[in-house]
Write an enzyme that holds these catalytic residues in place. Structure first.
Site, PDB file in Angstrom:
ATOM      1  N   ASP A 260       0.833  -1.200   0.000  1.00 51.29           N
ATOM      2  CA  ASP A 260       0.000   0.000   0.000  1.00 51.29           C
ATOM      3  C   ASP A 260       0.868   1.251   0.000  1.00 51.29           C
ATOM      4  OD1 ASP A 260      -2.346   1.841   0.832  1.00 51.29           O
ATOM      5  OD2 ASP A 260      -3.279  -0.141   0.806  1.00 51.29           O
TER       6      ASP A 260
ATOM      7  N   HIS B 279      -3.871   5.962   3.811  1.00 49.11           N
ATOM      8  CA  HIS B 279      -4.545   4.783   3.290  1.00 49.11           C
ATOM      9  C   HIS B 279      -3.952   3.489   3.836  1.00 49.11           C
ATOM     10  CE1 HIS B 279      -5.944   1.888   0.200  1.00 49.11           C
ATOM     11  NE2 HIS B 279      -6.952   2.734   0.018  1.00 49.11           N
TER      12      HIS B 279
ATOM     13  N   SER C  83     -11.325  -1.017  -0.542  1.00 47.11           N
ATOM     14  CA  SER C  83      -9.988  -0.928   0.064  1.00 47.11           C
ATOM     15  C   SER C  83     -10.019  -1.318   1.523  1.00 47.11           C
ATOM     16  CB  SER C  83      -9.461   0.505  -0.026  1.00 47.11           C
ATOM     17  OG  SER C  83      -8.802   0.742  -1.229  1.00 47.11           O
TER      18      SER C  83
ATOM     19  N   ASN D 168     -13.758  -0.003  -6.664  1.00 52.07           N
ATOM     20  CA  ASN D 168     -14.885   0.894  -6.418  1.00 52.07           C
ATOM     21  C   ASN D 168     -15.433   1.434  -7.734  1.00 52.07           C
ATOM     22  OD1 ASN D 168     -14.437   0.596  -3.656  1.00 52.07           O
ATOM     23  ND2 ASN D 168     -13.084   2.367  -3.574  1.00 52.07           N
TER      24      ASN D 168
END
Length: 410
Positions: free
Chosen positions: A96, A125, A282, A215
């Site tokens: 990530d 994130h 996520s 998404n």
């Protein structure tokens, strides 16, 4: 061993050259609760790898220090699961934007930087993803990761929310080489040979690869499948809301294995803070990565295929496109007895004895048995005669061998 070394060399050769995939973009997923993509900062955390680049602005967005208990934690009944396992002995890699290891619940995280910008998380994130997986327990804090005793490895592959597939693929390979039992990839990208090879390599190393299904965003138009979630063998995760139904933002085009909380969830955030109302696949993927860590800790003899199958078979059941097997069920995933799995894991039966190991019984001799029976009967009769004679002879002698008389009764 030679075969494994050859595979390693081929995979690394295929993905280690970012120029070969120039212009192909991979991005960390964002949602309504996620921070906007910003350029990464350069503060290098002690003990991490990578060379810091020129200083740039680092602003992950403001978090909060006041949070309530997450509905996701209640929905998944995690305290009941923790009575069986908390994920000890399992390593989870977070591919990530980095992890803020200064956060009190994430201090045990090992950091690897592949971006040359330092291991610090300038998006928030990666810190949120890591927290959902394995944030440590702290008294008085109503948030804890799914597998709080699992080990975390942060493999930073992006510094600004975008990146190239070559680096993403290299991050997955690096995670597998570091011995990760679970690899969480909350990133969506287009199909690419480098990425496909990296995933196959990780699976060959017995890692369970968990990836976000992607998404649906307004600017995307008609969504397409997200990778690496769409690859065969990957545990693909869609997002669900508190009602258990698939969130509208969750990509239904990507093949989905299971759903997990991905709407209005809470997690750790960069800056030693927390963030509420996070949304997107996520943040659903790390819930499943945490469940996989619990399963691998509880059932260390299962390979990655059977772990993935167990998570899917014990889910609550799906309905409609993009729901897969339904909402993940950590308690069943850890404790269920699967008949087919028991058969697969049953110990081997002992080899049968050779044909000459037991001497065969001789055939029955009926003539010998008959003779023996008559001899026994004769011996018994003789014994009876001897007994009777032993009683009668003395009595006869006492009477002079005269017959006895019976007295008349009046």
């Amino acid at each position: 061993m030679i075969g494994r070394m050859l595979v390693t060399v081929l995979v690394l050769a295929a993905i280690a050259a970012p120029p070969a995939v120039a212009g192909v973009e991979a991005r960390a997923e964002t949602g309504p609760g996620a921070a906007p993509a910003v350029k990464a900062g350069t503060t290098r955390t002690a003990g991490t790898t990578g060379t810091a680049a020129a200083p740039v602005r680092c602003n992950p967005g403001r978090g909060t220090t006041s949070i309530g208990e997450s509905w996701a934690q209640r929905r998944l009944s995690l305290p009941e699961v923790w009575e069986l396992t908390k994920g000890a002995g399992v390593t989870v890699a977070v591919v990530d934007s980095g992890v803020d290891t200064r956060h009190p619940q994430l201090r045990r995280t090992r950091s690897i930087d592949l971006t040359a910008t330092g291991a610090r998380d300038c998006l928030g994130h990666g810190t949120a993803v890591a927290g959902i997986i394995a944030a440590a327990e702290i008294k008085g804090v109503p948030f804890t990761g799914v597998a709080p005793h699992a080990k975390l490895i942060s493999v930073k592959q992006t510094s600004d929310g975008t990146g190239d597939v070559g680096r993403l693929a290299l991050a997955i390979v690096r995670a597998a080489e570091l011995g990760a039992d679970v690899i969480n990839v909350s990133v969506e990208a287009r199909d690419h040979a480098d990425l496909r090879n990296a995933v196959n390599y990780a699976l060959a190393m017995d890692a369970v690869v968990v990836a976000a299904a992607g998404n649906v965003q307004k600017e995307d138009g008609t969504p397409g499948p997200a990778y690496p979630a769409a690859y065969e063998g990957v545990l693909s995760v869609g997002a669900a809301g508190p009602d258990g139904a698939r969130a509208d933002s969750s990509n239904a085009v990507t093949p989905v294995s299971v759903l997990a909380p991905g709407k209005g969830v809470t997690s750790t955030w960069a800056g030693r803070a927390y963030r509420e109302n996070l949304e997107g696949t996520s943040f659903a993927a790390p819930y499943v990565a945490g469940v996989v860590a619990l399963v691998r800790a509880r059932h260390p003899g299962l390979d990655n295929v059977r772990v993935r199958r167990r998570v899917e078979l014990t889910a609550n059941g799906g309905a409609g496109a993009g729901t897969g097997a339904g909402m993940v069920n950590p308690l069943l995933a850890v404790s269920a007895i699967l008949p087919s799995e028991q058969v697969a894991l049953a110990p081997r039966q002992a080899a049968p004895l050779p044909g000459n190991a037991v001497r065969p019984q001789p055939p029955e001799d009926s003539r010998a048995i008959s003779i023996s029976l008559w001899v026994a009967l004769g011996a018994l009769a003789a014994g009876v005669l001897v007994t009777v004679a032993g009683i009668a002879v003395p009595m006869g002698r006492r009477r002079g061998w005269r017959p006895g008389s019976a007295e008349n009764q009046t």
